[in-house]
Design an enzyme around this catalytic site. Structure first.
Site, short mmCIF file in Angstrom:
data_model
loop_
_atom_site.label_atom_id
_atom_site.label_comp_id
_atom_site.label_asym_id
_atom_site.label_seq_id
_atom_site.Cartn_x
_atom_site.Cartn_y
_atom_site.Cartn_z
N LEU A 73 74.55 28.31 38.22
CA LEU A 73 74.82 27.62 36.96
C LEU A 73 75.79 26.48 37.18
O LEU A 73 75.78 25.48 36.47
CB LEU A 73 75.45 28.59 35.96
CG LEU A 73 74.53 29.66 35.39
CD1 LEU A 73 75.34 30.71 34.66
CD2 LEU A 73 73.52 29.02 34.44
N GLY A 74 76.65 26.67 38.16
CA GLY A 74 77.63 25.63 38.43
C GLY A 74 78.55 26.09 39.54
O GLY A 74 78.57 27.26 39.90
N GLY A 88 82.44 26.00 40.65
CA GLY A 88 83.79 25.67 40.20
C GLY A 88 84.77 25.76 41.35
O GLY A 88 84.37 25.93 42.50
N GLY A 89 86.01 25.65 41.01
CA GLY A 89 87.03 25.65 42.03
C GLY A 89 87.16 26.98 42.76
O GLY A 89 87.62 27.03 43.90
N ARG A 109 80.99 29.91 43.20
CA ARG A 109 79.75 29.64 42.48
C ARG A 109 79.56 30.58 41.31
O ARG A 109 79.98 31.73 41.37
CB ARG A 109 78.56 29.82 43.43
CG ARG A 109 78.44 28.67 44.37
CD ARG A 109 77.77 29.06 45.67
NE ARG A 109 78.04 28.02 46.63
CZ ARG A 109 77.07 27.23 47.13
NH1 ARG A 109 75.83 27.43 46.82
NH2 ARG A 109 77.40 26.27 47.95
N VAL A 110 78.86 30.10 40.30
CA VAL A 110 78.54 30.95 39.17
C VAL A 110 77.02 31.04 39.09
O VAL A 110 76.32 30.03 39.14
CB VAL A 110 79.10 30.35 37.86
CG1 VAL A 110 78.75 31.26 36.68
CG2 VAL A 110 80.61 30.17 37.97
N LYS A 143 80.33 35.22 38.51
CA LYS A 143 81.16 34.31 39.30
C LYS A 143 81.50 35.00 40.61
O LYS A 143 82.03 36.09 40.63
CB LYS A 143 82.44 33.97 38.52
CG LYS A 143 83.32 32.99 39.27
CD LYS A 143 84.45 32.49 38.41
CE LYS A 143 84.06 31.21 37.69
NZ LYS A 143 85.20 30.55 37.05
N ASP A 156 94.45 28.22 32.32
CA ASP A 156 93.58 27.14 32.81
C ASP A 156 92.67 26.64 31.70
O ASP A 156 91.45 26.59 31.84
CB ASP A 156 92.77 27.65 34.01
CG ASP A 156 92.25 26.50 34.87
OD1 ASP A 156 92.65 25.34 34.63
OD2 ASP A 156 91.44 26.76 35.78
N1 LIG Z 1 79.51 32.58 31.19
C1 LIG Z 1 78.86 31.49 31.57
N2 LIG Z 1 77.68 31.21 31.01
C2 LIG Z 1 77.01 30.09 31.38
N3 LIG Z 1 77.44 29.22 32.29
C3 LIG Z 1 78.60 29.46 32.90
C4 LIG Z 1 79.37 30.61 32.58
N4 LIG Z 1 80.48 30.59 33.34
C5 LIG Z 1 80.40 29.48 34.10
N5 LIG Z 1 79.28 28.78 33.84
C6 LIG Z 1 78.84 27.55 34.45
O1 LIG Z 1 79.29 27.51 35.78
C7 LIG Z 1 80.04 26.34 36.01
C8 LIG Z 1 81.16 26.68 36.96
O2 LIG Z 1 82.06 27.52 36.30
P1 LIG Z 1 83.52 27.72 36.85
O3 LIG Z 1 84.28 28.33 35.75
O4 LIG Z 1 83.48 28.44 38.14
O5 LIG Z 1 83.93 26.31 37.21
P2 LIG Z 1 84.92 25.32 36.50
O6 LIG Z 1 85.22 25.82 35.15
O7 LIG Z 1 84.30 23.99 36.64
O8 LIG Z 1 86.17 25.40 37.41
P3 LIG Z 1 87.27 26.52 37.52
O9 LIG Z 1 86.95 27.26 38.73
O10 LIG Z 1 88.56 25.77 37.56
O11 LIG Z 1 87.13 27.33 36.26
C9 LIG Z 1 80.54 25.95 34.67
O12 LIG Z 1 80.76 24.60 34.61
C10 LIG Z 1 79.41 26.36 33.75
O13 LIG Z 1 78.46 25.34 33.69
#
Ligand SMILES: Nc1ncnc2c1ncn2[C@@H]1O[C@H](COP(=O)(O)OP(=O)(O)OP(=O)(O)O)[C@@H](O)[C@H]1O
Ligand SMILES: *[C@@H]1O[C@H](CO)[C@@H](O)[C@H](O)[C@H]1NC(C)=O
Ligand SMILES: *[C@@H]1O[C@H](CO)[C@@H](O)[C@H](O)[C@H]1NC(C)=O
Ligand SMILES: *[C@@H]1O[C@H](CO)[C@@H](O)[C@H](O)[C@H]1NC(C)=O
Ligand SMILES: *[C@@H]1O[C@H](CO)[C@@H](O)[C@H](O)[C@H]1NC(C)=O
Ligand SMILES: *[C@@H]1O[C@H](CO)[C@@H](O)[C@H](O)[C@H]1NC(C)=O
Length: 672
Positions: free
Chosen positions: A350-351, A353-354, A357-358, A373, A470
Site C-alpha cells: 500500500l505504501g 513509510g519510514g 512497508r505496509v 505494517k 507523529d
Molecule cells: N491502515 C491502512 N489502510 C490503508 N493504507 C494504509 C494503512 N496504513 C498505511 N497505509 C498506506 O501505507 C503507506 C505507508 O504508511 P506508513 O505509515 O508506513 O508510512 P508513512 O505514514 O508515510 O510514514 P511513517 O512511517 O512516518 O508513518 C501510507 O502512506 C498509506 O498509503
C-alpha cells in the site's frame, strides 16, 4: 497276450497315464492327483486343486497313499528286484517342528498296525527292524528321534525294514557348477523335487533332492549299496506315508512318476497344482515386496513431511515469549498474515513509510480487510514495553483512530495489523498526487475536526494519556466516508525505548517537531498539539511544512502563514486548488488555530479540548494571540549562541539524535 489286455484294463480302470509298458517295464505319472485313481487311507486326502495331502492337518493320525495296484518288482526269470526309479515333488507346511514323511515300497496296503508320529505311519515298535516287513523306504524327516539314531532334524534317510536308517544325509544338494553342498530345509514350505533310483544290477540306491525348477543334480545327495533283492516281496505297493505330530501340518505331494525297469517319466512341473498360501508365505510376500516398498514410501513421505514441516516452521516461525501470553488475543500468527497478504507480495504494498512497508491483506475467517505494517526490528530491548503498549493501543476505539488490531513478531521483524483504510493517506490528496480528487473545504474541515477529536480522546478521554508523537498528513488515513483517522500509533514509542544518558533519540517528522521536543526529547500532549497545528496549516494551505525556495533556503510553512497573518492577508494562504470555494470564517479561524497550536512556546499552545471548542465554534480564538516567534527569529537567536536544532535538519524525515545539552526552551526563558 496278457500284457496288452492288462494295459487296456489299466487305462480303462485307473484313468492315469501309463507310459513305456513293454518287456517288464512299467511306469506311471501323476501330474497332480485330481480325478486320478489313488488309494488313500487314514488322514490322506486329495485337495480340491489336486494336491495329495497325506496328513490333512489332523494330529496323530496316519495317512497313506498308494498306487492302487501292486507292481511286480522281481524279474520272472531271474527273481531279482529290478531297477526302478521314482520322481516326485513334495512340500511340507508346518507351523511347529513336525514329523516328515516317507516314500515306501511295501508288500501290502494294510498298514493299520503302523504307529503315528515318529513311526511315520509305516512301522510300529513291534515290527521295527523286522526283516519280514519287506519294506524299503526313503524318509524325509524333520525331527531328530534319538531312538532311531537320527542324525539331525532335517535329514533324508534310506530305511530298510526299520526306521533306523541304513544311510542318512542332511537334506540338501550338490551344486553342479562347483560341487558345493547347499542345504535345503524340508519343512520350509517350499516345493522340492526328489529322485530315488535303484540300480538292480549293482544293487545301488541313490537319492537326490533339489529345489523346484532345478535340473536333477549330477551328484546325488546319497548313494548306497543295498541289495533290495533280499528285501522286497515279488509284488509290492508303492506309496507315501506320514503322521503329523501336531495340528495343522501338511505333507503335500504335488506330482509323482514311477518307472519300473525304466526311468521315472519326467513331469511338466509347471502344470502341477500349487500349494496353498501358508502363514509365512504371504508374510514373505509382504515382507519381501510390499513391506520394503511401503517402508520406503513411508520413509520418503515421512522425510518429505519433515522437510515440509521444517520449511513451514522456518517459513512461519515466530518469536513468542512467555510474557506475551497475556496479550494472546492481540497476537496474530505469522501464517495468517502471510496468507492474508498472499505471501507479502509486492502487488499488495500500500505504501512504504519510514518504518517499513505496509501491505494490504484480507483475513478470510473474519472477512476483514487489513493493513499490515512490516517493521524490521532487531533489538529485543524495549520489546515487552512496546508490545504492552501495542496491546493497550489496540484497546483504543474511536471513530477517528485507525484501529490497531494486533501484532506479530518474528526474528528481526515486527508486524502491526491495522484496519484497512480504503481511501489511503491524506497527503496523497493534499499534494495533488496522481488522479486523486481535490478535497473540498468541507471535507478538509471535517478531517481537521476529526483528527482533533481523536487527539482529545487520546490525550484526555482515555484511561491514560496517549501521545501520538507523529501527527502529520501522511499518518492521517481516510476511511470509506472520507473521515480522517489517525494512524501509526506506537511506533514512535518503539524507538523511544533504550534511551541512553547522553543521547536522546527524538522521533517524529521534521517540520512537525515542537522545539522543546527536539531539545529535551520528552514528548508531551503539547508536542502533539504543535504537530497538530502544523497539520492544520498543511491541510488548509495544501503545502508541505517545509519547502525550499529557488535559492535553496528552507521556508517553514508556519513562518509563511505567520507572515501573511501579520500582513493581514491570511486567506491568501488557503490552497489555491479550492478556487476560493471555501468558508472564509472557518478558514481564518482554522489558520489562526494552526498558528496558535504551533507556537514555539509550549505554554502558549491550547490543549486539545480547547482546540476542539474553537473548531466547533463554541469559543472564538482570542484576538490577542500570544506573539508568535517565527522560525527565522528562532534561527537568528540560535546563531547568537543558542544551540541549533531546527534548521539544520535534513529535509527528509528522521530518527535522528539530538544531544540534550542545549535546551532551547530554558535558554529562551532565561533570555526573557
Ligand atoms: N491502515 C491502512 N489502510 C490503508 N493504507 C494504509 C494503512 N496504513 C498505511 N497505509 C498506506 O501505507 C503507506 C505507508 O504508511 P506508513 O505509515 O508506513 O508510512 P508513512 O505514514 O508515510 O510514514 P511513517 O512511517 O512516518 O508513518 C501510507 O502512506 C498509506 O498509503
Ligand atoms: C482304482 O483302481 C482300483 C484298482 O485297480 C480299482 O479297483 C478301482 O475301481 C479304481 N477306481 C477308480 C475310481 O478308477
Ligand atoms: C528278466 O531278466 C532277464 C535277464 O536279465 C531279462 O532278459 C528279462 O527281460 C527280464 N524280464 C523282465 C520282465 O524284466
Ligand atoms: C482328515 O482325515 C480324517 C480321517 O479321514 C478325518 O476324520 C478328518 O476330518 C480329516 N480332517 C480334515 C481337516 O479334512
Ligand atoms: C490288516 O492287518 C491287521 C493285522 O496287522 C489285521 O488285523 C487286519 O484285519 C488287516 N486288515 C485288512 C483289511 O486286511
Ligand atoms: C543280491 O542278492 C541276491 C540274492 O542274495 C544275489 O543273487 C545277487 O547277486 C545280489 N546282487 C548284487 C548286485 O549283489
Amino acid at each position: 497276450m496278457k500284457k496288452p489286455i492288462l494295459l487296456l484294463l489299466q487305462i480303462l480302470l485307473l484313468g492315469f497315464d501309463l507310459v513305456n509298458f513293454s518287456c517288464g517295464e512299467y511306469a506311471f505319472i501323476y501330474s497332480g492327483f485330481a480325478h486320478n485313481n489313488i488309494t488313500l487311507d487314514g488322514a490322506a486326502m486329495v485337495t480340491a486343486n489336486g494336491l495329495l495331502d497325506i496328513t490333512n492337518g489332523s494330529t496323530r493320525l496316519n495317512g497313506h497313499a498308494f498306487y492302487p495296484i501292486p507292481l511286480r518288482f522281481r524279474n520272472f526269470s531271474t527273481g531279482m528286484v529290478q531297477s526302478f526309479s521314482t520322481y516326485f515333488v513334495f512340500g511340507i507346511q508346518s507351523t511347529y517342528p513336525s514329523q516328515g514323511f516317507t516314500f515306501f515300497i511295501a508288500p501290502s496296503k494294510n498298514l493299520s498296525s503302523a504307529l503315528p508320529i515318529q513311526f511315520l505311519g509305516l512301522l510300529n515298535n513291534q515290527n521295527n527292524g523286522d526283516m519280514e516287513n519287506q519294506i524299503f523306504a526313503v524318509e524325509f524327516d524333520s525331527i531328530k528321534n534319538i531312538e532311531f539314531q537320527d542324525i539331525n532334524n532335517n535329514h533324508v534317510g534310506i530305511d530298510i525294514n526299520s526306521l533306523i536308517s541304513v544311510n542318512s544325509y542332511p537334506a540338501g544338494f550338490y551344486n553342479d557348477k562347483d560341487g558345493n553342498f547347499n542345504n535345503l530345509i524340508i519343512t520350509s514350505s517350499e516345493a522340492m523335487q526328489v529322485w530315488v533310483d535303484y540300480n538292480g544290477d549293482i544293487a545301488q540306491i541313490s537319492v537326490t533332492i533339489a529345489p523346484m525348477g532345478m535340473a536333477k543334480p549330477l551328484k546325488p545327495l546319497g548313494r548306497a549299496i543295498h541289495n533290495l533283492s533280499i528285501v522286497l516281496s515279488e509284488m509290492a505297493y508303492v506309496g507315501f506315508s506320514s503322521s503329523a505330530g501336531r495340528d495343522n501340518t501338511r505333507h503335500y505331494i504335488l506330482g509323482w512318476s514311477f518307472g519300473l525297469s525304466s526311468l521315472a517319466p519326467s513331469i511338466d512341473i509347471t502344470n502341477l497344482p500349487k500349494m496353498p498360501r501358508f502363514g509365512p508365505k504371504p508374510r514373505s510376500m509382504v515382507l519381501e515386496i510390499i513391506l520394503p516398498i511401503a517402508t520406503a514410501v513411508s520413509i520418503f513421505s515421512t522425510g518429505t513431511i519433515i522437510v515440509l514441516l521444517v520449511r513451514r516452521h522456518l517459513r512461519y516461525s515466530e518469536i513468542r515469549e512467555d510474557w506475551e501470553v497475556e496479550f494472546g488475543p492481540h497476537r496474530f500468527s505469522y501464517r495468517d498474515l502471510f496468507h492474508a497478504t498472499e505471501g507479502f507480495k509486492n502487488k499488495n504494498i500500500l505504501g512504504i513509510g519510514g518504518f517499513g512497508r505496509v501491505y494490504k491483506g484480507f483475513l478470510p475467517v473474519s472477512k476483514l480487510d487489513i493493513a499490515v505494517k512490516r517493521v524490521s526490528h532487531d533489538s529485543k530491548q524495549g520489546m515487552k514495553e512496546f508490545v504492552a503498549e501495542v496491546v493497550s493501543i489496540g484497546r483504543l476505539q474511536h471513530c477517528n483512530i485507525v484501529q490497531l488490531l494486533g501484532y506479530c513478531r518474528r526474528k528481526g521483524e515486527l508486524f502491526l495489523v491495522y484496519e484497512y483504510m480504503p481511501n489511503g493517506s491524506l497527503d496523497k490528496y493534499l499534494y495533488g498526487q496522481e488522479d486523486k480528487l481535490i478535497l473540498t473545504w468541507s471535507q478538509r474541515f471535517r478531517i481537521i475536526k476529526g483528527i482533533a477529536s481523536g487527539l482529545v480522546y487520546l490525550h484526555e478521554e482515555w484511561e491514560k494519556v496517549v501521545i501520538h508523537r507523529d501527527i502529520k498528513a501522511s499518518n492521517v488515513l481516510l476511511d470509506a466516508q472520507m473521515n480522517g483517522r489517525l494512524g501509526d500509533f506506537g511506533l514512535a514509542r518503539l524507538y523511544d525505548h533504550g534511551v541512553d544518558a547522553q543521547t536522546t533519540r527524538v522521533v517524529g517528522t521534521i517540520g512537525y517537531l515542537a522545539p522543546e521536543l527536539a531539545s529535551s526529547g520528552k514528548a508531551t500532549p503539547l508536542t502533539d498539539v504543535f504537530s497538530f497545528g502544523i497539520f492544520v496549516l498543511e491541510v488548509i494551505c495544501g503545502r508541505r511544512p517545509i519547502k525550499e525556495d529557488i535559492n535553496g533556503n528552507q521556508i517553514m510553512l508556519v513562518d509563511w502563514v505567520l507572515e501573511h497573518w501579520q500582513k493581514r492577508s491570511l486567506t491568501d494562504t488557503v490552497d489555491i486548488r479550492l478556487q476560493d470555494d471555501y468558508d472564509v470564517g472557518e478558514a481564518t479561524m482554522a489558520l489562526k488555530l494552526g498558528l496558535l497550536c504551533s507556537h514555539p512556546f509550549a505554554d502558549a499552545r491550547p490543549k486539545m479540548r480547547q482546540v476542539m471548542q474553537y473548531l466547533e465554534g463554541e469559543v472564538s480564538i482570542p484576538e490577542d494571540m500570544p506573539p508568535h516567534l517565527s522560525f527565522e527569529m528562532l534561527t537568528l537567536m540560535q546563531n547568537e549562541g543558542f544551540d541549533s536544532y531546527v534548521m539544520s535538519y535534513p529535509s527528509s524525515r528522521t530518527n535522528h539524535s539530538v544531544t540534550s545539552h542545549g535546551s532551547l526552551m530554558s535558554a529562551l526563558s532565561g533570555g526573557r
